[in-house]
Design an enzyme around this catalytic site. Sequence first.
Site, short mmCIF file in Angstrom:
data_model
loop_
_atom_site.label_atom_id
_atom_site.label_comp_id
_atom_site.label_asym_id
_atom_site.label_seq_id
_atom_site.Cartn_x
_atom_site.Cartn_y
_atom_site.Cartn_z
N ASP A 76 -48.98 35.12 -53.50
CA ASP A 76 -49.77 33.79 -53.20
C ASP A 76 -50.54 34.24 -51.63
O ASP A 76 -49.86 34.61 -50.68
CB ASP A 76 -48.74 32.74 -52.82
CG ASP A 76 -49.34 31.44 -52.12
OD1 ASP A 76 -50.55 31.46 -51.79
OD2 ASP A 76 -48.84 30.39 -52.27
N PHE A 120 -43.60 28.68 -49.33
CA PHE A 120 -44.01 27.27 -49.40
C PHE A 120 -43.59 26.67 -50.50
O PHE A 120 -43.20 27.10 -51.55
CB PHE A 120 -45.70 27.47 -49.43
CG PHE A 120 -46.33 26.21 -49.25
CD1 PHE A 120 -46.33 25.73 -47.86
CD2 PHE A 120 -46.62 25.29 -50.07
CE1 PHE A 120 -47.08 24.53 -47.43
CE2 PHE A 120 -47.35 24.33 -49.73
CZ PHE A 120 -47.47 23.55 -48.54
C1 LIG Z 1 -48.38 29.22 -49.26
C2 LIG Z 1 -49.18 28.30 -49.93
N1 LIG Z 1 -49.19 28.03 -50.99
C3 LIG Z 1 -49.78 27.04 -51.65
C4 LIG Z 1 -50.31 25.99 -50.95
C5 LIG Z 1 -51.06 24.93 -51.61
O1 LIG Z 1 -51.10 24.55 -52.65
P1 LIG Z 1 -52.39 23.56 -53.25
O2 LIG Z 1 -53.65 24.11 -53.22
O3 LIG Z 1 -51.84 23.22 -54.83
O4 LIG Z 1 -52.06 22.30 -52.47
C6 LIG Z 1 -50.32 26.01 -49.45
C7 LIG Z 1 -50.98 24.87 -48.63
O5 LIG Z 1 -51.04 23.76 -48.92
C8 LIG Z 1 -49.69 27.25 -48.89
O6 LIG Z 1 -49.38 27.29 -47.55
N1 LIG Z 2 -53.27 21.47 -48.33
C1 LIG Z 2 -53.07 20.47 -47.46
C2 LIG Z 2 -53.19 19.26 -47.45
O1 LIG Z 2 -53.56 18.63 -48.91
C3 LIG Z 2 -52.88 18.17 -46.44
C4 LIG Z 2 -52.41 18.79 -45.17
C5 LIG Z 2 -52.19 20.11 -45.19
C6 LIG Z 2 -52.34 20.92 -46.12
C7 LIG Z 2 -51.92 22.32 -46.11
O2 LIG Z 2 -52.63 23.01 -46.67
C8 LIG Z 2 -50.81 22.66 -45.51
C9 LIG Z 2 -50.67 24.15 -45.41
N2 LIG Z 2 -50.57 24.88 -46.66
C10 LIG Z 2 -49.68 24.72 -44.60
O3 LIG Z 2 -49.48 25.91 -44.52
O4 LIG Z 2 -48.96 24.04 -44.15
#
Ligand SMILES: Cc1ncc(COP(=O)(O)O)c(C=O)c1O
Ligand SMILES: Nc1c(O)cccc1C(=O)C[C@H](N)C(=O)O
Length: 421
Positions: A217, A146
Amino acid sequence: MTVFDRLFADSTLSQLQEKDVRDPLAHKRAEFKLPEGVVYLDGNSLGALPLTVPARLARVAEQEWGGQLIRSWTANDSASVGAEAAQDWMNLPDRVAAKIAPLIGAHPHEVAVGDSTSVNIFKLLAAALHMAPPERRVILTEADNFPTDLYMAQGLNALLGGRYELRTVPSADLEAQLTDDVALTLLTEVDYRTGRRLDLAGLTARAHERGILTVWDLAHSAGAFPVDLNAAGADFAVGCGYKFLNGGPGAPSFLFVAERHQDSAQAFLSGWMGHADPFEMAREFTPAPGARRYVVGTPTVLSLSALDAALEVFADVDMKQLRAKSLSLTDTFIELMTPLAAQHPLTLVTPRSHDERGSQVSYRHPQAREVMRQLIERGILGDFRTPDILRFGFTPLYHSHADVWRAVQGIQNVLEEGAGA
Ligand SMILES: Cc1ncc(COP(=O)(O)O)c(C=O)c1O
Ligand SMILES: Nc1c(O)cccc1C(=O)C[C@H](N)C(=O)O
């Protein structure tokens, strides 16, 4: 659809409904608000709203904040304010950590709750790199990890003067790349695009044999299936509160630091709320015991309260049953999609092997963006992910096999009448 197809579809639906009748988790659906006419296949991005949450938020706002004001930070005298309002906000992060701990195979004092997943990745990468032998200069990750995981590693490395190499490899090469120059691995257990699940225990063991620390993660793992970090001997982990834990948009994230590392790992974002005694107002940082030292600033009480209430839905859930149901839902989806995949340019990218699957199923389609747009218009809510991925998340707490059937009917309609036709 021919008459024969219709009869076949009806008998398939009744067989699936029989499975739903036998589902030991079927009653959990009533604990969520799910709009009529929608099949919500996006709990891996934003979990649905647990019914416990709105009442809790109202109570925190009106009684605790509105009524008790600043007194809610400390343990209140429940006789004077009513037991309902005695909330002790200061320790709310620890209470939420204690609810997440059993879902990820951790002790409560190994878990801290707060900040975003991105920020928690930064905290743990900093701690782990500082612990690793200085001659090890590689952060090993996956090319398709990610983006935020990659960006946080890049940013930290820039702060450290570019001392490290961020080595990105395909997942198939990970084990071979666990070499003597690697300081740590930064891996996401379940790939956000393909839904492929890595062997967390196996890779952790192989990494340790070569003196490498692991940062996992669990964004797409926690709450989706049982995770056992301590059985796997994992070192560090992070995960999201708003996906399968259903804590709401922007819910606080969690992090895990194995007990054996707590004396040597340093909390570099050493804020006053991670101090052993914040109101001592000391000049030097003395870390709080356990993972609490990774809580940085003032706890975000409203969002922590929502997550705390949301986690109540797991109290009576057998996580093995949850996993069995998740696999049954994703197996059913793949099976029902097979005839469609034979007729349309759909390519399954999620592994068929149970060991290698999370709780989502994804397909490539050359017009994936348009297909998903039309699905969403028809109330089938999944995700498009670049460049050509249709992603469908299954949440065993609130999905039925009949939902899977309805989703596939919707996909069939779009492919035959809409974007894919
Ligand atoms: C694998 C992974 N790590 C981290 C995040 C997000 O991190 P955060 O909570 O900082 O937006 C996501 C999705 O948003 C994710 O799919
Ligand atoms: N965290 C998100 C947001 O703030 C807006 C839209 C999507 C997300 C997501 O969580 C994306 C997600 N982590 C994903 O796997 O694509």
